[in-house]
Design an enzyme around this catalytic site. Structure first.
Site, mmCIF file in Angstrom:
data_model
loop_
_atom_site.group_PDB
_atom_site.id
_atom_site.type_symbol
_atom_site.label_atom_id
_atom_site.label_comp_id
_atom_site.label_asym_id
_atom_site.label_seq_id
_atom_site.Cartn_x
_atom_site.Cartn_y
_atom_site.Cartn_z
ATOM 1 N N ASP A 172 0.814 -1.226 0.000
ATOM 2 C CA ASP A 172 0.000 0.000 0.000
ATOM 3 C C ASP A 172 0.843 1.269 0.000
ATOM 4 O O ASP A 172 0.390 2.312 0.484
ATOM 5 C CB ASP A 172 -0.961 0.008 1.202
ATOM 6 C CG ASP A 172 -1.927 -1.160 1.168
ATOM 7 O OD1 ASP A 172 -2.232 -1.640 0.060
ATOM 8 O OD2 ASP A 172 -2.377 -1.602 2.236
ATOM 9 N N ALA A 173 2.039 1.192 -0.548
ATOM 10 C CA ALA A 173 2.934 2.344 -0.516
ATOM 11 C C ALA A 173 3.268 2.877 -1.910
ATOM 12 O O ALA A 173 4.051 3.815 -2.046
ATOM 13 C CB ALA A 173 4.220 1.989 0.221
#
Lengths: 292, 292, 292, 292
Positions: free
Chosen positions: B236-237
C-alpha cells in the site's frame, strides 16, 4: 448521513409520526412504548417552525414488544387521537415491494439491481417495466420479471392503464422511475400519491424537462447535479428527497456531462431509495423531512 | 476534471513525454508535430519545481499526420535525443488490454464491467482471474473469460506463476486488482513494473493493510476514503493515482462504513482506470502526474 | 485545481490567446517564445469543439526573455495576424487593481481583504465603495480607502456616475461586487465590459434575483450554492466563473441557509478572484474557459 | 448538518446524557420534562452497539419550564440515578467562555473572531494568548484582550503555568488552539480534561506532528485535510470532532497545499466550535458523538 448496520439484522417496528407540534408528544409516544417494554433502537425528530408541525421516526426492537404492528397501531390509537397524530407502523421484517420503470438507459436500473442483490437495498423487486425491450437480458440475469409495455404518443393512457395493472398486480408499495423517459399521465400520478419517485438528471429547480445536460452545457455551469423527487402532476416539481452535484469544467463536452451525470444519478437514487425503504422520508407540504 | 467526448471518436496519437526541464521543449515538440501537419486536439504539461522534470501529454488527430505511431516514434527520435526525452506514442484506436484480479467482493468488478460494456471505459478485458469461484456467473454474463486460480498460503508462488502465465497469455497491458484480497509476491510485482494498480479501501497513508474500515471505525474518523495506487513491493505504498473521501458519522457502524466505502472504491477505481487507459498518468518518482 | 506556489515569486509574462482553431497554432506560439529564449513555466490550452475556437494561456519566465510585455506584443503581431489571434500579454509583476463594491454584509469583503493582506490574492485594492457606511471601520483597519455613495431609488444613475468616477480614478482593472445589494444600471455594465464580477448567493441558474436562500428553502432543495459570474445587463445571467454547493437538510432554517451560504459565497468568490487576477479566465461566448 | 436558526433566539436548557443503554430511558427523560410542562424543541439520540452506551441531547424551551438549570438538575437526580445517567444541563442563554491560543498564523484566529463578531459563534472570548506578539493588532480591533506569553524550550512549564493562570482567570470553559505551534506539556493537558481542542492541519491519523503539508506533498496524496480534535497527552491522538478534505493535484506546490489547507482548517474549526458551544459533542471513549 446516518445509516444502520449490524442490528439492522434485528427486526424492528418503525413508527413514523407527523402532527401539530406541542409539548408532551415525545413523552407520550415513548411512554407508550416503554409501558409495553419496548426498546427504542433509534429515534429522530424534527419541529418545523414555519409550519408548526412535528415529525418523528422511532425504531423499536420487535422482540421487545409483546405485539406486532397491527396491535401496536390499535393500542396506540388513544395517544394518536389525543395528539392528532398521523402515524404509520411498519415491520422492518416485511420488505417493501418496488416496481421499476426504465427505458433504454441502464445505469440506474443496473445499480439498483446490483445493490438489491447484495442486500444493500432491502426490498423485493417483483417486476421491471420498460417502454423498450433493450434491458430485458439485464433484468433476466437477476431473476426478475420484465415486461415490455410500449408507450406511443397516441394511446398513452391505455399503456399506462396496462402499467397500472402490472404495478397493482405486483403489489408494489413504490414505483421507481429509473431514467424512465416518459412523462406520466396525471391520472397515473393521481393513482399513486406519494408512491412514485423519479431520478431527474439535473440539480432541480434548474433545467426542468428534456435534455438537462444540454441545458447545463449551454449555460456554462461549473457543477452538474441530479435530483430524486416524488412525482406529482407538475413536471419535475414534486418534493425533493435527495440531490447531489459534481464538478465539471470547460473541457467537458455534453457527452462528458452525460457520463459524469450518470454517476451522480445512480448515487442519488440509491441513497433516496434506501431512505424510502426504511421509512426515513416524511412529507412536509412541498418539502421532505429525511431522517437519514 | 477534463474528459473527452465527441471527437474522442476521432482516432488520435497520444504522445507522453518526461524529461529534464529546460526552455524550448514545447516548441520543439509542437514544432515537430506542426511540421508534419499534425493537429493538436488536446495538450497538457507540468513543470515539477522540486525535481526539475518536465511532463507533457499531447493528443494529435491521427488523420492529420502522414504516419502512424511507429513512424512517429522513429522520426521523433532526433527531438527526443536533443531534449533527453522519455516518450511514448500510443494509438487511441488500439485499446489497452486489462486483466482484472478479484476475490469475492463484486462491487468494483461489476462496476468496471458495467462501464466497459457501456463504452465508458475504452479497453479490452480478455480475462478475469479470481482466487474464488464466486464471481464466475457475473463475468460470464459479460462474455468475458474467467479463470479460478486458488491461492493457498503454501504454494503462493506457484499460484502467481499461473496467474502470470494467464496475464501474459492475455496480452495484458495492465493488471487491475479489483478488491483482490491477496498480497502479491515481490516477484510478481517486479514482473509488471508500473503495470499493476490496486484499489485500497482507505484514504492512504492512513490504515494500511487489513481491515481498514475497522481501523477507521476504531479511530473515530469523520470521513472514510479509498485510494487507487500503483502496486510496488511495499504494501500500500505505491504512487497514488486517485483518492476520494465520504462523510460518515457516529451512527455509522463498521457495516455502514463498508457499504459507504464500496461506493467510494468503485468511483475512485473508475476514474483512475479511465486516466490509465487514456495515458493520462505519468510517474514522477514516488508521485504521479495526472493530466485529468 | 491547479495553483502555483514557489516560482510564483518569479516574474512572468502571461500570454492569453483565443482564435479560430487550426493546426500549428501551438507550434507557432511556442516557437516564437523559444526563438527568443523564453522559458515556459506553465501552459494550458483548450479546443472548443462546439464553437471551433482555440484558447491558450502560457506563463513565460520574464527573466528568460530579452524584452517586456509591450515589445513582446509588438514582435508577436506577425504570429497573431497569421493565426487571427486575440491575445493579451500581462506582466505578473504588475498586480491588477480592484475596486470592491459592498453593502452591509461583511463576510465576502472581510474575506477578500484578509486574503489580500496575507498575500494570497496578489492585487492592489485602492478603494472600497459602499451604499452604506457600516463597513468603514473594517476597511480602515486594512488601510484601504472607503467611500460611502448612497444609492436611492430616484437618482440611481447619478450615484453610479459617482461610482464610475471613483472606479476610474482608482485605475481599476476589475470591479468586484462583494454582496453589493444594488442592481447595476445598464450604462454602468456597458462601461466596464468583462470587468465587473458578482458573487450571487445561489447556484445559478436557480433562484435568480432577490432572497435566493428563501427561495431555496421554499423549494426544499437539499444543497445550496453560490455563483461568481461576470455582470451583464441581464440580471444574474452573465458567464459563470465559479460555483459550489453545500449540503443542508430539513432541520436547517432560512437563517441556517444564510449562514452556511456565507461560507460558500466567500470560498467561491476567493477562487474566482484568484483566477481573474492571474488571467486564468477567458470568455467563450456565454461561457468561460478557466485554466485553474 | 443540522443547525438552528430562528428559535435559536429563544433560551433553552440543553440536557446531555450518557448512560448504559436499556429500554425506557427516553420515556423516563421526556416523561420528566413533560411532567413539568417542558417543550422539547430539538432532540437527538444514539445507541452505540459496540460499547452498549446510550447518548442523548435534548433542548427544552426555557420558558416552558418552571425552573432553571440548577433546579432541573436537582429534580432530575432521581431519574439520573435510576438509569445511571451521566448528565449535564446548560442554559443556552449563558454563552461559554473560550480562550484562544495562537502563534503567528492568523487565518484560524481571524475566522473565529469574524464569526464571533457576527454572532455566528455564540460565546464570549475574554482573551487571546500567543507565544508571539504578531497578532495583537488583529485581536485589538475586535476589542479582545491579548496576552503575549513567550514559550522557550527551557522554561516551558513556567510559561504554561502562566497560561493556565490566564485561562483560569478568564473563567474559560474551553481552550482552543487556533494553529498554536507549541506542544502542550502533559500537565497542562491534564489540567483541562475534555476542555482543550486543537485544529490539526492534516487528515488524521495521516501526517501526525510537524509539517504535515510537506509530508502530504512527499507522499503524493490527491486530497489534503484538517482535523479538529480534543487534546490529550498523546500528540494528535485525541478524539476527533470534525474533519474535512479538499482536492489537490500534481501542479500544487507545498505552498499551494498550505494555502488550500488554510481554508479547510478554518472551516473545520468553525464547525467543531459551533458544535462545542452548543453542547453537541459527547465523548464516547476514544471517539465522539456529534449531534450536528
Amino acid at each position: 448521513m446516518t445509516n444502520h448496520g449490524p442490528h439492522g439484522a434485528a427486526r424492528r417496528l418503525v413508527l413514523t409520526v407527523s402532527c401539530p407540534d406541542r409539548s408532551g408528544i415525545v413523552a407520550a409516544i415513548t411512554g407508550f412504548i416503554a409501558s409495553h417494554g419496548g426498546w427504542v433502537a433509534e429515534a429522530a425528530q424534527h419541529s418545523d417552525l414555519t409550519t408548526g408541525r412535528f415529525f418523528q421516526r422511532i425504531e423499536v426492537l420487535a422482540d421487545s414488544l409483546p405485539f406486532g404492528p397491527e396491535e401496536f397501531g390499535e393500542r396506540f390509537a388513544g395517544v394518536a387521537e389525543e395528539f392528532r397524530l398521523d402515524f404509520q407502523v411498519r415491520d422492518s421484517g416485511v420488505p417493501k415491494r418496488i416496481v421499476l420503470l426504465a427505458s433504454r438507459e441502464d445505469h440506474c436500473l443496473a445499480d439498483v439491481l446490483h445493490r438489491w442483490r447484495r442486500g444493500d437495498l432491502r426490498c423485493e423487486i417483483p417486476l421491471v417495466v420498460s417502454n423498450h425491450p433493450d434491458l430485458e437480458a439485464l433484468v433476466d440475469w437477476y431473476g426478475i420479471g420484465f415486461r415490455h409495455v410500449p408507450v406511443g404518443a397516441e394511446r398513452k393512457e391505455e399503456a399506462f392503464d396496462a402499467i397500472a395493472a402490472l404495478v397493482d398486480g405486483a403489489g408494489a408499495d413504490l414505483v421507481v422511475l429509473a431514467r424512465y423517459m416518459q412523462i406520466l399521465p396525471a391520472s397515473f400520478c393521481a393513482r399513486y400519491p406519494e408512491r412514485i419517485v423519479n431520478i431527474h438528471h439535473s440539480f432541480l429547480p434548474s433545467f426542468v424537462g428534456a435534455r438537462p445536460y444540454h441545458q447545463a452545457f449551454e449555460r456554462g455551469v461549473k457543477l452538474i447535479g441530479a435530483t430524486c423527487h416524488y412525482v406529482t402532476p407538475e413536471l419535475d416539481a414534486g418534493p425533493i428527497i435527495e440531490q447531489d452535484t459534481a464538478r465539471i469544467d470547460h473541457a467537458d463536452s455534453v457527452q462528458d456531462l452525460l457520463r459524469i451525470g450518470r454517476d451522480i444519478e445512480r448515487a442519488v437514487l440509491a441513497r433516496a431509495l434506501r431512505w424510502l425503504l426504511e421509512d426515513r422520508v416524511l412529507l412536509n407540504g412541498a418539502r421532505t423531512v429525511v431522517f437519514a
